[in-house]
Motif scaffolding. Sequence first.
Motif, PDB file in Angstrom:
ATOM      1  N   LYS A 106       0.705  -1.307   0.294  1.00  0.00           N
ATOM      2  CA  LYS A 106       0.128   0.325  -0.426  1.00  0.00           C
ATOM      3  C   LYS A 106       0.698   1.234   0.040  1.00  0.00           C
ATOM      4  O   LYS A 106       1.804   0.884   0.398  1.00  0.00           O
ATOM      5  CB  LYS A 106      -0.388   0.067   1.544  1.00  0.00           C
ATOM      6  CG  LYS A 106      -2.335  -0.682   1.256  1.00  0.00           C
ATOM      7  CD  LYS A 106      -2.736  -0.184   2.577  1.00  0.00           C
ATOM      8  CE  LYS A 106      -4.110  -1.436   2.910  1.00  0.00           C
ATOM      9  NZ  LYS A 106      -5.029  -1.368   4.082  1.00  0.00           N
ATOM     10  N   VAL A 107       0.328   2.508  -0.666  1.00  0.00           N
ATOM     11  CA  VAL A 107       0.825   3.282  -0.707  1.00  0.00           C
ATOM     12  C   VAL A 107      -0.037   4.421  -0.002  1.00  0.00           C
ATOM     13  O   VAL A 107      -1.267   4.531   0.098  1.00  0.00           O
ATOM     14  CB  VAL A 107       1.022   4.539  -2.127  1.00  0.00           C
ATOM     15  CG1 VAL A 107       1.695   6.081  -1.918  1.00  0.00           C
ATOM     16  CG2 VAL A 107       2.197   3.183  -3.093  1.00  0.00           C
ATOM     17  N   LEU A 108       0.089   4.613   1.459  1.00  0.00           N
ATOM     18  CA  LEU A 108      -0.651   6.129   1.993  1.00  0.00           C
ATOM     19  C   LEU A 108      -0.425   7.153   2.339  1.00  0.00           C
ATOM     20  O   LEU A 108       0.651   7.801   1.546  1.00  0.00           O
ATOM     21  CB  LEU A 108      -0.062   5.332   3.657  1.00  0.00           C
ATOM     22  CG  LEU A 108      -0.479   3.490   3.876  1.00  0.00           C
ATOM     23  CD1 LEU A 108      -0.597   3.618   5.352  1.00  0.00           C
ATOM     24  CD2 LEU A 108      -1.877   3.082   4.051  1.00  0.00           C
ATOM     25  N   TYR A 109      -1.271   7.890   2.154  1.00  0.00           N
ATOM     26  CA  TYR A 109      -1.242   9.862   1.436  1.00  0.00           C
ATOM     27  C   TYR A 109      -1.495  10.065   3.535  1.00  0.00           C
ATOM     28  O   TYR A 109      -2.417   9.566   4.157  1.00  0.00           O
ATOM     29  CB  TYR A 109      -2.229   9.904   0.848  1.00  0.00           C
ATOM     30  CG  TYR A 109      -1.592   9.525  -0.898  1.00  0.00           C
ATOM     31  CD1 TYR A 109      -0.746  10.240  -1.435  1.00  0.00           C
ATOM     32  CD2 TYR A 109      -1.979   8.422  -1.048  1.00  0.00           C
ATOM     33  CE1 TYR A 109      -0.330   9.735  -2.405  1.00  0.00           C
ATOM     34  CE2 TYR A 109      -1.312   7.866  -2.687  1.00  0.00           C
ATOM     35  CZ  TYR A 109      -0.831   8.557  -2.624  1.00  0.00           C
ATOM     36  OH  TYR A 109       0.038   8.024  -4.148  1.00  0.00           O
ATOM     37  N   SER A 110      -0.808  11.552   3.121  1.00  0.00           N
ATOM     38  CA  SER A 110      -1.898  11.888   4.567  1.00  0.00           C
ATOM     39  C   SER A 110      -0.572  13.566   3.812  1.00  0.00           C
ATOM     40  O   SER A 110      -0.387  13.820   3.280  1.00  0.00           O
ATOM     41  CB  SER A 110      -0.777  11.743   6.103  1.00  0.00           C
ATOM     42  OG  SER A 110       0.976  11.788   6.315  1.00  0.00           O
ATOM     43  N   LEU A 111      -1.205  13.952   5.247  1.00  0.00           N
ATOM     44  CA  LEU A 111      -1.250  16.018   4.802  1.00  0.00           C
ATOM     45  C   LEU A 111      -0.059  16.662   5.333  1.00  0.00           C
ATOM     46  O   LEU A 111       0.884  15.806   6.193  1.00  0.00           O
ATOM     47  CB  LEU A 111      -2.325  16.966   5.319  1.00  0.00           C
ATOM     48  CG  LEU A 111      -3.626  16.194   5.297  1.00  0.00           C
ATOM     49  CD1 LEU A 111      -4.413  16.997   6.169  1.00  0.00           C
ATOM     50  CD2 LEU A 111      -4.141  17.245   4.117  1.00  0.00           C
ATOM     51  N   ARG A 112       0.699  16.611   4.204  1.00  0.00           N
ATOM     52  CA  ARG A 112       2.538  17.479   4.575  1.00  0.00           C
ATOM     53  C   ARG A 112       2.447  18.158   5.604  1.00  0.00           C
ATOM     54  O   ARG A 112       3.638  18.215   6.550  1.00  0.00           O
ATOM     55  CB  ARG A 112       2.800  17.589   3.231  1.00  0.00           C
ATOM     56  CG  ARG A 112       4.421  18.367   3.497  1.00  0.00           C
ATOM     57  CD  ARG A 112       5.019  19.130   2.348  1.00  0.00           C
ATOM     58  NE  ARG A 112       6.295  19.341   2.222  1.00  0.00           N
ATOM     59  CZ  ARG A 112       7.087  20.289   3.274  1.00  0.00           C
ATOM     60  NH1 ARG A 112       6.466  20.908   2.673  1.00  0.00           N
ATOM     61  NH2 ARG A 112       7.876  19.978   2.597  1.00  0.00           N
ATOM     62  N   ASP A 113       1.322  19.175   6.170  1.00  0.00           N
ATOM     63  CA  ASP A 113       1.298  20.263   7.220  1.00  0.00           C
ATOM     64  C   ASP A 113       0.219  20.416   7.544  1.00  0.00           C
ATOM     65  O   ASP A 113      -0.827  20.869   6.855  1.00  0.00           O
ATOM     66  CB  ASP A 113       1.757  21.439   6.106  1.00  0.00           C
ATOM     67  CG  ASP A 113       1.957  22.573   7.324  1.00  0.00           C
ATOM     68  OD1 ASP A 113       0.781  22.853   8.389  1.00  0.00           O
ATOM     69  OD2 ASP A 113       3.268  23.517   7.124  1.00  0.00           O
ATOM     70  N   PRO A 114      -0.303  20.067   8.952  1.00  0.00           N
ATOM     71  CA  PRO A 114      -1.057  20.217   9.539  1.00  0.00           C
ATOM     72  C   PRO A 114      -1.592  21.764   9.639  1.00  0.00           C
ATOM     73  O   PRO A 114      -3.449  21.249   9.537  1.00  0.00           O
ATOM     74  CB  PRO A 114      -1.222  19.883  11.450  1.00  0.00           C
ATOM     75  CG  PRO A 114       0.638  19.941  11.000  1.00  0.00           C
ATOM     76  CD  PRO A 114       1.166  19.767  10.173  1.00  0.00           C
ATOM     77  N   ALA A 115      -1.456  22.849   9.078  1.00  0.00           N
ATOM     78  CA  ALA A 115      -2.486  23.592   9.076  1.00  0.00           C
ATOM     79  C   ALA A 115      -2.381  23.896   7.900  1.00  0.00           C
ATOM     80  O   ALA A 115      -4.353  24.364   7.958  1.00  0.00           O
ATOM     81  CB  ALA A 115      -1.183  25.513   7.818  1.00  0.00           C
ATOM     82  N   ILE A 116      -2.532  22.556   6.950  1.00  0.00           N
ATOM     83  CA  ILE A 116      -4.342  22.869   5.995  1.00  0.00           C
ATOM     84  C   ILE A 116      -5.106  21.899   6.923  1.00  0.00           C
ATOM     85  O   ILE A 116      -6.310  23.023   6.195  1.00  0.00           O
ATOM     86  CB  ILE A 116      -4.235  21.797   5.554  1.00  0.00           C
ATOM     87  CG1 ILE A 116      -2.248  21.334   3.918  1.00  0.00           C
ATOM     88  CG2 ILE A 116      -4.946  21.477   4.055  1.00  0.00           C
ATOM     89  CD1 ILE A 116      -2.570  22.690   3.206  1.00  0.00           C
TER      90      ILE A 116
END
Length: 109
Positions: free
Chosen positions: A70-80
């Motif tokens: 699997k490739v998992l994605y997440s926000l790079r910056d929590p400010a998003i």
Amino acid sequence: MWSDLQQFKADFFKALAHPLRIRILEVLTEGEKSVNDIQQILNSEGSTVSQQLSVLRAKNIVVSRKDGKKVLYSLRDPAIVDLLKVARDLFNNHLIDTISMYEELEEQK
């Protein structure tokens, strides 16, 4: 002519200028997800989700990591998360203003 900051902002907002990309970011505010997870949540085709994730990844808005196959994605910056909340607040304020204008017009009839 334009500063680096202005160019960054323009590129950043351009990357957000698609409803599916915004929805993907909203899903990722809940935590790390695979393409399949995002697909199921959004009831969208994998290729479409993958294309939009590619744009977000190219602009460093999301990051990915391998977990087995699997490739998992997440926000790079929590400010998003904050940015999406501000956008929702702006929308709500706009909606409230529109409703108020409509009510004023109705009272004038």
